[in-house]
Scaffold this motif. Sequence first.
Motif, PDB file in Angstrom:
ATOM      1  N   MET B  30      15.856-110.887  24.422  1.00 22.86           N
ATOM      2  CA  MET B  30      16.076-110.822  25.882  1.00 22.86           C
ATOM      3  C   MET B  30      15.019-111.597  26.678  1.00 22.86           C
ATOM      4  SD  MET B  30      14.713-106.952  26.789  1.00 22.86           S
ATOM      5  CE  MET B  30      14.482-107.261  28.520  1.00 22.86           C
ATOM      6  N   PHE B  31      13.869-111.867  26.048  1.00 22.69           N
ATOM      7  CA  PHE B  31      12.801-112.579  26.755  1.00 22.69           C
ATOM      8  C   PHE B  31      12.838-114.088  26.507  1.00 22.69           C
ATOM      9  CE2 PHE B  31      10.857-108.337  25.989  1.00 22.69           C
ATOM     10  CZ  PHE B  31      10.673-107.970  27.318  1.00 22.69           C
ATOM     11  N   LEU B  32      13.689-114.525  25.587  1.00 23.41           N
ATOM     12  CA  LEU B  32      13.570-115.911  25.113  1.00 23.41           C
ATOM     13  C   LEU B  32      14.455-116.896  25.881  1.00 23.41           C
ATOM     14  CD1 LEU B  32      13.403-115.355  21.255  1.00 23.41           C
ATOM     15  CD2 LEU B  32      11.519-115.649  22.896  1.00 23.41           C
ATOM     16  N   ARG B  33      13.980-118.103  25.904  1.00 21.30           N
ATOM     17  CA  ARG B  33      14.718-119.207  26.519  1.00 21.30           C
ATOM     18  C   ARG B  33      15.783-119.680  25.546  1.00 21.30           C
ATOM     19  NH1 ARG B  33      12.340-123.512  30.398  1.00 21.30           N
ATOM     20  NH2 ARG B  33      14.223-124.681  30.796  1.00 21.30           N
TER      21      ARG B  33
END
Lengths: 459, 483
Positions: B30-33
């Motif tokens: 959920m935090f990744l590009r």
Amino acid sequence: MPFIPHTEDDVREMLASIGVASIDTLFDEIPQALRSGGLTQVPEGLSEMEVTRLMHARAERDGHYSNFIGAGAYEHHIPAAVWQLVSRGEFYSAYTPYQAEASQGTLQLLYEYQTMMASLTGMDVSNASLYDGASGLAEAVLMAVRAHRHSRRILMPKTVHPYYRRTVQAIVSAQNIELVELDYDAETGITTTLPEGDFAALVIPQPNFFGCLEDADTLTDWAHDHGGLAIGLVNPTSLALLKPPGQWGSSGADIATGEGQPLGAPLASGGPYFGFLACKQDFVRQMPGRIIGRTVDLEGKPGFTLTLQAREQHIRRAKATSNICTNQGLLVTAATIYLSLLGPEGLKRVALASHANTQALVAKLTNIPGVTRAFDRPLFHEAVLKLDTPAAGVLHALEAQGILGGFDLMPTYPELGNALLICATETKTEADLQQFADHLARIMGRQQSAPPCPIKPKI
Amino acid sequence: MLIFELSRPGRKSYAQMPATAASSSGIPDMFLRRDKPLLPECSEMDVVRHYTQLSQKNFSIDTQFYPLGSCTMKYNPRACNTLAMLPQFLARHPHAAAPTGQGFLACMFELQEMLKDVTGMAAVSLTPMAGAQGEFAGVAMMRAYHLARGDAARREILVPDAAHGTNPATAVMCGYTVKEIPTNRDGDVDIEALRAAVGPHTAGLMLTNPSTLGVFERNIAEIAKIVHEAGGLLYYDGANLNAILGRVKPGDMGFDVIHMNLHKTFSTPHGGGGPGAGPVGVSERLTPFMPIPIVHEERGTYRWLSERDRPQSIGRLSAHMGNAGVLMRAYIYARMLGREGMHRVAEYATLNANYLMAELQKAGFDIAYAKRRASHEFIVSMKRLKDETGISAMDVAKRLLDKGFHAPTTYFPLLVPECLLIEPTETESKQTLDAFIAALTEIVQEARTNPDLVKGAPYTTPVRRLDDVKAARELDLTWKPAA
């Protein structure tokens, strides 16, 4: 005379042309009473050789340290080509591209920079830079208040760098803007408590000052659902790996800002660095600072020029969006070349390696009795450690071993107790991490060993 | 060609990347590009060649005479850059403890001391990162001073109409309203207008001296008296400090607070528009309000003063301590000049300006304040040429580029129509000034014999005159790949 080319003949001819007897006469409009005597605190001039010797001696005095401090300024490898190119006289000694035709090098570079920063942050547009991350956040806050129109309240999490918060306070305090501090969750180190009432913008630091990853998606949507804007405060290195502000939540943050130093600027005691500022297209006219646009010349050939200058102080004077005049051109030159050399893959590798090194360091250090992690939360490349002894003393002992062991959080976050903010970027090797861990273990008094020896290593 | 157009998917500069890196991080999804940022994919040589070629499209001090008025484009000595970039200085972390940076701090402390001497002020803070931020710090200190005395009625800052745009913009950022004071025919502040404007609502006056008209404000003592008697403070905009370096100290003129532009007077690089450095100096009564950090010396040991030492400070203006590397370059420059060299700066900057003004006047140019001495700069008005030939100051400026000279500042100050503000600085030789005079003379001849030639200039630059209107109307601020 240093840097003055005049010969005696030149001076004679020039004075004759002006029609005065001496250079002194040229100051005759200055009231006699104001003409000062000599300077007393400025020493005699030094030759280049003498000043070289002096500066080498001063540099030696500062020595070499293995650095594990981050806290807003990060040690990264800077490719050799970056500062060799930046130091070219054509970049180094040019000025603001007021004469666009004679400044296409700087202008095109800035346009390339704007493109890279807009893409990195996931925004539509970027300006050509501001002074630094902290003052950049202040400008973002002012911009949000202008864009929002109805509220002058800004929600500022305590997980934003404490010096950034103070800088924002100093810069916006006279403009009737209220900064509301938001507490963080003691377990996770992120912002979870959000207040009632109107606000112009919520600042979302990602990663936050503790290195923790905030729930940026939820925060962004919350801000929008409550009628405010979302300002993303981000580390540019992280953006090759982490979701950029433009992709947070269902519609993305409105403004993205941050410290550009990790992109090719040396630590250098705090500056010069540069601040970046990017936003959605809707807010471009509220942006402070220089903006470069692409256009054509009278033959239809593409070229670049300063644009939207009607926002700026030299045109609008008292009605300008900011008093800012310069940007940080030379640092942006470094950043553009840095990003071009690393590319998307290289920047991502820097981010991954920094993350992995910090994780490895945390694992090593928390193996030491008396050292624990403060927050249970995914991190980027910094972490807060709790110690069972005051951090200041530990840092001092580490310094004697040639290690800068982190940023002491006691003065700014006393509620955390003895806490230390550490960072290990891609520049650190396994041996560097182990050396830090070994010294810390000994200093913490948990391993049988001699007391630390106050001698700096010679490297 | 843009760097993006040189880019090819999959091309890498391997030597610049960390050799080993985990391919994934363990950070939750959920935090990744998910997408790849639009950064160039180039070889090291591609990059070096591209930016070397771009640099060659710039005019700069190192390649051309650059008489940009009010910008003090003097030679930037190479030693300043080389020595400020010694590895130990570059590697020093801003939060490293003071005992680990005594060499650096010694330089900063000595710079503070030298700037005190040069300005005649009681104390100096190096923190502001540019002239405009120095202005902000200065006006914020004035505000803090009045408020600390319980004097909240002072809501107005006075600014002469010849001032830089940063002055009124700064006053507004500090919560003030701005009142402009007119300039009289000789280029001095209109004293009667000033007298009529001051009162219990006056926070202070911001003044540049010599002014942007290139003349020394002769009534400065009277101005200081009027402002001080009304309870206001006097702010010195140090943009033109080069004109009086080592000759007159702003403190002696009665100024309470000043900022300096080290990228002008102390020859740090202009860098294509920054970084600057805008230290502030203050008189005794304003010292409690100075921005932090400030370097403090005690028995040969240096440390930073912070909020704890200066509880009434206007605060921090940057996360660290401002543009340290710029300050280092200024320090090295100051040490090379020394006491004697600093006196010479103002002398030769003034000599060059007055020589250029005298020769241009002889060549038939209209000097805006011809009866006055030039300070380090002066104004030529092209109004008569425009009336006679249609050739504007802008046309002349563009044609100068073809002759190998950067143009002077154009259309500033706003008081003089069709103006060129010319500042030669002390580092230019008589030959260069003579060549510049010849070029300007030639352009005036061209304007009379072949005005279209001048109107179409420049011809020799990488691009011809650019369409600024299109740039603003059809905003193109980022490159986009072809769909």
